[in-house]
Design a protein around this motif. Structure first.
Motif, mmCIF file in Angstrom:
data_model
loop_
_atom_site.group_PDB
_atom_site.id
_atom_site.type_symbol
_atom_site.label_atom_id
_atom_site.label_comp_id
_atom_site.label_asym_id
_atom_site.label_seq_id
_atom_site.Cartn_x
_atom_site.Cartn_y
_atom_site.Cartn_z
ATOM 1 N N ALA A 65 56.291 26.361 40.548
ATOM 2 C CA ALA A 65 55.923 27.133 41.749
ATOM 3 C C ALA A 65 55.946 28.600 41.722
ATOM 4 C CB ALA A 65 57.207 26.502 42.767
ATOM 5 N N GLY A 66 56.963 29.064 40.889
ATOM 6 C CA GLY A 66 56.934 30.476 40.652
ATOM 7 C C GLY A 66 55.829 31.183 39.980
ATOM 8 N N GLY A 67 55.140 30.460 39.379
ATOM 9 C CA GLY A 67 53.933 30.673 38.747
ATOM 10 C C GLY A 67 52.562 30.575 39.432
ATOM 11 N N THR A 68 52.889 29.726 40.701
ATOM 12 C CA THR A 68 51.666 29.265 41.503
ATOM 13 C C THR A 68 51.787 29.881 42.845
ATOM 14 O OG1 THR A 68 52.401 27.126 41.626
ATOM 15 C CG2 THR A 68 50.679 27.455 40.249
ATOM 16 N N ILE A 69 52.818 29.532 43.524
ATOM 17 C CA ILE A 69 52.981 29.732 44.819
ATOM 18 C C ILE A 69 53.448 31.299 44.824
ATOM 19 C CG2 ILE A 69 54.535 29.457 46.807
ATOM 20 C CD1 ILE A 69 54.731 26.399 46.121
ATOM 21 N N GLY A 70 54.214 31.694 43.866
ATOM 22 C CA GLY A 70 54.689 33.077 43.843
ATOM 23 C C GLY A 70 53.343 33.940 43.783
ATOM 24 N N VAL A 71 52.733 33.714 42.918
ATOM 25 C CA VAL A 71 51.580 34.570 42.414
ATOM 26 C C VAL A 71 50.406 34.517 43.602
ATOM 27 C CG1 VAL A 71 49.200 34.799 41.108
ATOM 28 C CG2 VAL A 71 51.408 34.284 39.875
ATOM 29 N N MET A 72 50.331 33.370 44.393
ATOM 30 C CA MET A 72 49.374 33.216 45.448
ATOM 31 C C MET A 72 50.160 34.116 46.757
ATOM 32 S SD MET A 72 47.808 29.409 45.664
ATOM 33 C CE MET A 72 49.357 28.576 45.772
ATOM 34 N N GLY A 73 51.227 34.072 46.961
ATOM 35 C CA GLY A 73 52.099 34.570 47.983
ATOM 36 C C GLY A 73 51.969 36.013 47.837
ATOM 37 N N ALA A 74 52.144 36.464 46.530
ATOM 38 C CA ALA A 74 52.179 38.109 46.203
ATOM 39 C C ALA A 74 50.635 38.563 46.480
ATOM 40 C CB ALA A 74 52.377 38.176 44.840
ATOM 41 N N MET A 75 49.694 37.944 46.174
ATOM 42 C CA MET A 75 48.264 38.516 46.146
ATOM 43 C C MET A 75 48.048 38.304 47.694
ATOM 44 S SD MET A 75 47.227 39.241 43.396
ATOM 45 C CE MET A 75 45.372 39.555 44.025
ATOM 46 N N VAL A 76 48.419 37.245 48.542
ATOM 47 C CA VAL A 76 48.111 37.172 49.941
ATOM 48 C C VAL A 76 48.901 38.598 50.654
ATOM 49 C CG1 VAL A 76 48.942 36.316 52.264
ATOM 50 C CG2 VAL A 76 47.939 34.860 50.272
ATOM 51 N N VAL A 77 49.775 38.972 50.187
ATOM 52 C CA VAL A 77 50.388 40.188 50.626
ATOM 53 C C VAL A 77 49.689 41.506 50.276
ATOM 54 C CG1 VAL A 77 52.838 41.850 50.655
ATOM 55 C CG2 VAL A 77 52.891 39.291 50.745
ATOM 56 N N TYR A 78 49.629 41.478 49.086
ATOM 57 C CA TYR A 78 48.686 42.380 48.559
ATOM 58 C C TYR A 78 47.471 42.744 49.370
ATOM 59 C CZ TYR A 78 51.212 43.475 44.273
ATOM 60 O OH TYR A 78 51.954 43.631 43.083
ATOM 61 N N LEU A 80 46.847 41.735 52.319
ATOM 62 C CA LEU A 80 46.946 41.948 53.923
ATOM 63 C C LEU A 80 47.352 43.469 53.943
ATOM 64 C CD1 LEU A 80 48.640 38.644 55.058
ATOM 65 C CD2 LEU A 80 46.150 39.391 55.713
ATOM 66 N N THR A 81 48.354 43.774 53.073
ATOM 67 C CA THR A 81 48.750 45.085 53.135
ATOM 68 C C THR A 81 48.004 46.389 52.618
ATOM 69 O OG1 THR A 81 50.261 44.707 51.224
ATOM 70 C CG2 THR A 81 51.099 44.216 53.510
ATOM 71 N N GLY A 82 47.216 46.056 51.711
ATOM 72 C CA GLY A 82 46.624 47.006 50.599
ATOM 73 C C GLY A 82 47.338 47.701 49.853
ATOM 74 N N ILE A 83 48.735 47.047 49.470
ATOM 75 C CA ILE A 83 49.548 47.699 48.468
ATOM 76 C C ILE A 83 48.682 47.967 47.160
ATOM 77 C CG2 ILE A 83 51.690 47.535 46.929
ATOM 78 C CD1 ILE A 83 52.763 46.093 49.453
ATOM 79 N N SER A 84 48.596 48.903 46.738
ATOM 80 C CA SER A 84 47.905 49.216 45.369
ATOM 81 C C SER A 84 48.848 50.167 44.332
ATOM 82 C CB SER A 84 46.748 50.049 45.575
ATOM 83 O OG SER A 84 46.859 51.196 46.431
ATOM 84 N N PHE A 85 49.873 50.359 44.641
ATOM 85 C CA PHE A 85 50.759 51.134 43.858
ATOM 86 C C PHE A 85 51.853 50.423 42.904
ATOM 87 C CE2 PHE A 85 49.478 54.513 46.822
ATOM 88 C CZ PHE A 85 48.919 55.339 46.222
ATOM 89 N N ALA A 86 51.882 50.599 41.724
ATOM 90 C CA ALA A 86 52.801 49.737 40.993
ATOM 91 C C ALA A 86 54.171 49.825 41.482
ATOM 92 C CB ALA A 86 52.818 50.080 39.505
ATOM 93 N N VAL A 87 54.712 50.990 42.017
ATOM 94 C CA VAL A 87 56.210 51.193 42.231
ATOM 95 C C VAL A 87 56.453 50.184 43.537
ATOM 96 C CG1 VAL A 87 56.539 53.455 41.241
ATOM 97 C CG2 VAL A 87 55.592 53.170 43.476
#
Length: 229
Positions: A65-78, A80-87
């Motif tokens: 789940a960490g490798g699938t749901i975690g990645v999908m959840g993070a990408m959805v947030v990216y 939706l929010t437009g976060i592009s900075f590594a920090v």
């Protein structure tokens, strides 16, 4: 023993890939190399700190789940929010990895903060394995030749593998332990100082790591524990 066995498997697979240059070996080689240190650390953490008796079923599915749901959840947030900075990556990735533990939020036996720390650490390492495999593939494809690509892949795996115990597993373990201590309830967590302190540590350490990597290498997030961009 786990570390020795997974390392042996990874070395053999990489050697076969180097010698044969067979593309069909790439996926299994990437996963095997990415999992060497995470698998060893997970076994050590469970053996040393698990007093509840967390099942292999729970550990295995949480890792996936960490490798699938975690990645999908993070990408959805990216997206939706437009976060592009590594920090700022932790703002997207930490909630995604915590979400990967949600299927055990109501399990009556796993109610101790230490259970949360272990489950969160496993989810974080699942995320790390998938992310590392992705960066390894990118390094392979960006090489000017197959040999250079394989050398880049090997460097990526070694650096990310050696640093992995201090990255995603640690950060998600902190966040999940704080969430467990807040009663495994989103409503209680948002009103809990303990949870927000844990979240600040997880996101802050994530930002500190990515920021320091950016200062040492122009494109270091492709080799360190940077954002999934």
């Amino acid at each position: 023993r786990t570390g020795a066995i997974t390392l042996a498997v990874a070395v053999v697979l990489f050697a076969l890939l180097w010698i044969s240059q067979e593309a069909t070996l790439v996926p299994v080689t990437l996963i095997a190399m990415s999992a060497v240190i995470p698998a060893a650390v997970i076994c050590w953490v469970v053996e040393k700190y698990d007093r509840t008796g967390i099942s292999f079923h729970t550990l295995a599915l949480t890792f996936l789940a960490g490798g699938t749901i975690g990645v999908m959840g993070a990408m959805v947030v990216y997206l939706l929010t437009g976060i592009s900075f590594a920090v700022l990556a932790g703002l997207a990735e930490e909630p995604g990895k915590l979400l990967a533990t949600s299927w055990r939020w109501r399990h009556p036996a796993y109610d101790r903060p230490m259970d949360g720390l272990i489950i969160g650490t496993v989810a974080g390492f699942g995320f790390a394995v998938v992310e590392t495999a992705g960066y390894g593939l990118r390094a392979l494809l960006e090489g000017d030749s197959l040999k250079m690509g394989l050398e880049g892949l090997l460097l990526t795996m070694v650096v990310r593998g050696l640093t992995s115990p201090f990255c995603h597993g640690l950060w998600t373990g902190i966040l999940a332990a704080a969430f467990w201590q807040s009663g495994r309830s989103l409503k209680r967590a948002v009103r809990s100082k303990v949870f927000w302190v844990g979240a600040a540590w997880a996101v802050g350490l994530h930002a500190l790591w990515n920021g320091s990597s950016m200062l040492t290498e122009p494109d270091s997030h492709s080799v360190g524990c940077g954002a999934l961009l």
